[in-house]
Design a protein around this motif. Structure first.
Motif, PDB file in Angstrom:
ATOM      1  N   ALA A 164       0.831  -1.203   0.000  1.00 51.09           N
ATOM      2  CA  ALA A 164       0.000   0.000   0.000  1.00 51.09           C
ATOM      3  C   ALA A 164       0.867   1.256   0.000  1.00 51.09           C
ATOM      4  CB  ALA A 164      -0.916   0.000   1.218  1.00 51.09           C
ATOM      5  N   GLN A 165       1.924   1.257   0.782  1.00 53.78           N
ATOM      6  CA  GLN A 165       2.821   2.413   0.834  1.00 53.78           C
ATOM      7  C   GLN A 165       3.481   2.654  -0.517  1.00 53.78           C
ATOM      8  OE1 GLN A 165       3.323   4.593   3.338  1.00 53.78           O
ATOM      9  NE2 GLN A 165       4.712   5.746   2.021  1.00 53.78           N
ATOM     10  N   ARG A 166       3.900   1.589  -1.178  1.00 54.06           N
ATOM     11  CA  ARG A 166       4.525   1.723  -2.495  1.00 54.06           C
ATOM     12  C   ARG A 166       3.537   2.280  -3.509  1.00 54.06           C
ATOM     13  NH1 ARG A 166       7.434  -4.253  -2.486  1.00 54.06           N
ATOM     14  NH2 ARG A 166       9.200  -3.733  -1.120  1.00 54.06           N
ATOM     15  N   ARG A 167       2.324   1.763  -3.505  1.00 57.27           N
ATOM     16  CA  ARG A 167       1.305   2.246  -4.444  1.00 57.27           C
ATOM     17  C   ARG A 167       0.956   3.704  -4.152  1.00 57.27           C
ATOM     18  NH1 ARG A 167      -2.598  -0.433  -7.271  1.00 57.27           N
ATOM     19  NH2 ARG A 167      -0.837  -1.745  -7.919  1.00 57.27           N
ATOM     20  N   TYR A 168       0.909   4.057  -2.871  1.00 56.39           N
ATOM     21  CA  TYR A 168       0.617   5.430  -2.451  1.00 56.39           C
ATOM     22  C   TYR A 168       1.652   6.398  -3.012  1.00 56.39           C
ATOM     23  CZ  TYR A 168       0.026   9.359   0.827  1.00 56.39           C
ATOM     24  OH  TYR A 168      -0.158  10.597   1.388  1.00 56.39           O
ATOM     25  N   VAL A 169       2.921   6.067  -2.846  1.00 54.95           N
ATOM     26  CA  VAL A 169       4.001   6.928  -3.348  1.00 54.95           C
ATOM     27  C   VAL A 169       3.945   7.017  -4.871  1.00 54.95           C
ATOM     28  CG1 VAL A 169       6.515   7.147  -3.571  1.00 54.95           C
ATOM     29  CG2 VAL A 169       5.510   6.481  -1.379  1.00 54.95           C
ATOM     30  N   GLU A 170       3.654   5.907  -5.512  1.00 55.95           N
ATOM     31  CA  GLU A 170       3.560   5.854  -6.973  1.00 55.95           C
ATOM     32  C   GLU A 170       2.460   6.782  -7.485  1.00 55.95           C
ATOM     33  OE1 GLU A 170       1.651   2.397  -9.149  1.00 55.95           O
ATOM     34  OE2 GLU A 170       3.773   1.981  -9.524  1.00 55.95           O
ATOM     35  N   GLU A 171       1.298   6.728  -6.840  1.00 59.46           N
ATOM     36  CA  GLU A 171       0.170   7.556  -7.264  1.00 59.46           C
ATOM     37  C   GLU A 171       0.439   9.034  -6.996  1.00 59.46           C
ATOM     38  OE1 GLU A 171      -2.664   6.507  -8.876  1.00 59.46           O
ATOM     39  OE2 GLU A 171      -1.535   4.640  -9.020  1.00 59.46           O
ATOM     40  N   LEU A 172       1.068   9.351  -5.875  1.00 64.80           N
ATOM     41  CA  LEU A 172       1.415  10.741  -5.584  1.00 64.80           C
ATOM     42  C   LEU A 172       2.382  11.277  -6.634  1.00 64.80           C
ATOM     43  CD1 LEU A 172       1.935  10.842  -1.695  1.00 64.80           C
ATOM     44  CD2 LEU A 172      -0.012  11.705  -3.009  1.00 64.80           C
ATOM     45  N   GLY A 173       3.298  10.419  -7.063  1.00 64.31           N
ATOM     46  CA  GLY A 173       4.261  10.812  -8.083  1.00 64.31           C
ATOM     47  C   GLY A 173       3.614  11.151  -9.410  1.00 64.31           C
ATOM     48  N   ARG A 174       2.412  10.630  -9.624  1.00 67.63           N
ATOM     49  CA  ARG A 174       1.673  10.933 -10.852  1.00 67.63           C
ATOM     50  C   ARG A 174       0.745  12.126 -10.675  1.00 67.63           C
ATOM     51  NH1 ARG A 174      -0.016   4.658 -11.842  1.00 67.63           N
ATOM     52  NH2 ARG A 174       1.987   3.931 -12.667  1.00 67.63           N
ATOM     53  N   GLY A 175       0.853  12.764  -9.498  1.00 64.01           N
ATOM     54  CA  GLY A 175       0.051  13.953  -9.255  1.00 64.01           C
ATOM     55  C   GLY A 175      -1.362  13.674  -8.809  1.00 64.01           C
ATOM     56  N   LYS A 176      -1.640  12.447  -8.375  1.00 66.26           N
ATOM     57  CA  LYS A 176      -2.991  12.097  -7.949  1.00 66.26           C
ATOM     58  C   LYS A 176      -3.165  12.296  -6.452  1.00 66.26           C
ATOM     59  CE  LYS A 176      -3.742   8.675 -11.598  1.00 66.26           C
ATOM     60  NZ  LYS A 176      -4.129   7.272 -11.900  1.00 66.26           N
ATOM     61  N   LYS A 177      -4.362  12.677  -6.046  1.00 70.06           N
ATOM     62  CA  LYS A 177      -4.697  12.794  -4.637  1.00 70.06           C
ATOM     63  C   LYS A 177      -5.275  11.461  -4.175  1.00 70.06           C
ATOM     64  CE  LYS A 177      -5.595  17.769  -4.701  1.00 70.06           C
ATOM     65  NZ  LYS A 177      -6.583  18.849  -4.418  1.00 70.06           N
ATOM     66  N   VAL A 178      -4.542  10.781  -3.323  1.00 69.35           N
ATOM     67  CA  VAL A 178      -4.962   9.455  -2.878  1.00 69.35           C
ATOM     68  C   VAL A 178      -4.842   9.342  -1.369  1.00 69.35           C
ATOM     69  CG1 VAL A 178      -4.435   8.229  -5.019  1.00 69.35           C
ATOM     70  CG2 VAL A 178      -2.610   8.628  -3.353  1.00 69.35           C
ATOM     71  N   CYS A 179      -5.530   8.346  -0.823  1.00 71.77           N
ATOM     72  CA  CYS A 179      -5.522   8.104   0.617  1.00 71.77           C
ATOM     73  C   CYS A 179      -4.876   6.751   0.885  1.00 71.77           C
ATOM     74  CB  CYS A 179      -6.950   8.135   1.156  1.00 71.77           C
ATOM     75  SG  CYS A 179      -7.103   7.630   2.888  1.00 71.77           S
ATOM     76  N   LEU A 180      -3.871   6.726   1.737  1.00 73.10           N
ATOM     77  CA  LEU A 180      -3.150   5.498   2.031  1.00 73.10           C
ATOM     78  C   LEU A 180      -4.078   4.425   2.595  1.00 73.10           C
ATOM     79  CD1 LEU A 180      -0.504   3.903   2.241  1.00 73.10           C
ATOM     80  CD2 LEU A 180      -0.107   5.001   4.467  1.00 73.10           C
ATOM     81  N   VAL A 181      -4.982   4.821   3.483  1.00 76.50           N
ATOM     82  CA  VAL A 181      -5.915   3.855   4.090  1.00 76.50           C
ATOM     83  C   VAL A 181      -6.810   3.233   3.022  1.00 76.50           C
ATOM     84  CG1 VAL A 181      -7.844   3.573   5.685  1.00 76.50           C
ATOM     85  CG2 VAL A 181      -5.888   5.001   6.338  1.00 76.50           C
ATOM     86  N   ASP A 182      -7.289   4.058   2.092  1.00 77.72           N
ATOM     87  CA  ASP A 182      -8.148   3.540   1.027  1.00 77.72           C
ATOM     88  C   ASP A 182      -7.394   2.555   0.143  1.00 77.72           C
ATOM     89  OD1 ASP A 182     -10.213   5.093   1.943  1.00 77.72           O
ATOM     90  OD2 ASP A 182      -9.973   6.671   0.436  1.00 77.72           O
ATOM     91  N   ILE A 183      -6.150   2.866  -0.143  1.00 78.95           N
ATOM     92  CA  ILE A 183      -5.343   1.977  -0.971  1.00 78.95           C
ATOM     93  C   ILE A 183      -5.144   0.638  -0.283  1.00 78.95           C
ATOM     94  CG2 ILE A 183      -3.031   1.603  -1.938  1.00 78.95           C
ATOM     95  CD1 ILE A 183      -2.901   4.599  -2.481  1.00 78.95           C
ATOM     96  N   GLU A 184      -4.847   0.679   1.027  1.00 73.97           N
ATOM     97  CA  GLU A 184      -4.635  -0.566   1.770  1.00 73.97           C
ATOM     98  C   GLU A 184      -5.914  -1.398   1.799  1.00 73.97           C
ATOM     99  OE1 GLU A 184      -3.387  -1.961   6.286  1.00 73.97           O
ATOM    100  OE2 GLU A 184      -2.429  -0.186   5.402  1.00 73.97           O
ATOM    101  N   GLU A 185      -7.049  -0.753   2.003  1.00 78.40           N
ATOM    102  CA  GLU A 185      -8.320  -1.478   2.024  1.00 78.40           C
ATOM    103  C   GLU A 185      -8.613  -2.103   0.662  1.00 78.40           C
ATOM    104  OE1 GLU A 185     -11.288   1.240   3.346  1.00 78.40           O
ATOM    105  OE2 GLU A 185     -10.677   1.169   5.459  1.00 78.40           O
ATOM    106  N   SER A 186      -8.299  -1.362  -0.389  1.00 79.49           N
ATOM    107  CA  SER A 186      -8.523  -1.872  -1.741  1.00 79.49           C
ATOM    108  C   SER A 186      -7.648  -3.093  -2.017  1.00 79.49           C
ATOM    109  CB  SER A 186      -8.214  -0.772  -2.771  1.00 79.49           C
ATOM    110  OG  SER A 186      -8.334  -1.266  -4.091  1.00 79.49           O
TER     111      SER A 186
END
Length: 232
Positions: A164-186
């Motif tokens: 989840a942390q890796r995906r979170y950093v990846e999405e932020l790098g693309r300029g997206k607004k994301v939530c770490l908790v949501d990513i982990e749940e997904s």
């Protein structure tokens, strides 16, 4: 540092693992080192899911999703833009490279992939592609179902928190607004579906080499896998 030249590496290499375990990144780097083709089979299921969403097809309608999978045209080509993509993904001729990575597709791709006809259509295509060899094929059932006779099987795993942390950093790098908790749940949701489905569930093949990347960098994982390849 000079990269090791490996004489007669395994002809077909299967890399499986859960969502966001780094399969695509590692697989592509391994393929580049070996001068092999790399095919991330998850792209095919994402393409079906993406097309279904865009056409307003209910992902829980097995008949319509299955019919879609049997008529969809998926092309994977060399990257045409320098925007972080590793390749282009065309769906029926249109570029959907980033659309298939959207949160909406993330939420439904596992549901789409459980249908037997969908898996049958994609598996047939994957096996045809693998016939020429010199390939690294990435997915969730490559070593167990698609290519059970692959010369080398790697199962790449990592904890859901690390993924989840890796995906979170990846999405932020693309300029997206994301939530770490949501990513982990997904990711937990996808793990449950992928591991619990009756058709080709996610699991390591009995003869797979399991690699846990929790405490490893991408470079360390690549070097570790290359050593495994050299031993084969």
């Amino acid at each position: 540092m000079c990269e090791q030249v490996i004489p007669n590496p395994p002809n077909i290499i299967a890399i499986d693992g859960p969502a966001a375990s780094g399969k695509s990144t590692i697989g592509n780097l391994i393929a580049n080192r070996l001068d092999y083709i790399c095919l991330d089979t998850g792209i095919m299921y994402r393409a079906v899911a993406c097309k279904a969403l865009r056409e307003g097809i209910d992902v829980f309608d097995a008949e319509k999703i299955s019919a879609l999978s049997e008529r969809i045209k998926i092309d994977i080509r060399h990257a045409s833009e320098e925007d972080g993509r590793q390749f282009d993904v065309l769906i029926d001729g249109a570029d959907h490279t980033w659309h298939i990575r959207s949160p909406e597709v993330n939420q439904v791709v596992s549901e789409v992939s459980v249908y037997p006809r969908v898996r049958g259509a994609m598996t047939e295509l994957q096996r045809e592609i693998a016939k020429n060899g010199h390939i690294v094929m990435i997915g969730r059932d490559i070593g167990t179902v698609v290519l059970p006779d692959a010369d080398l099987k790697i199962y790449l795993e990592a904890s859901v928190e690390v993924r989840a942390q890796r995906r979170y950093v990846e999405e932020l790098g693309r300029g997206k607004k994301v939530c770490l908790v949501d990513i982990e749940e997904s990711l937990r949701h996808r793990d449950e579906i992928d591991s619990g489905r009756s058709i080709a569930p996610l699991r390591a093949a009995d003869d797979a080499v399991i690699v846990n990347s929790d405490d490893m960098t991408v470079y360390e994982v690549v070097e570790h896998v290359m050593r495994i390849i050299a031993q084969r």
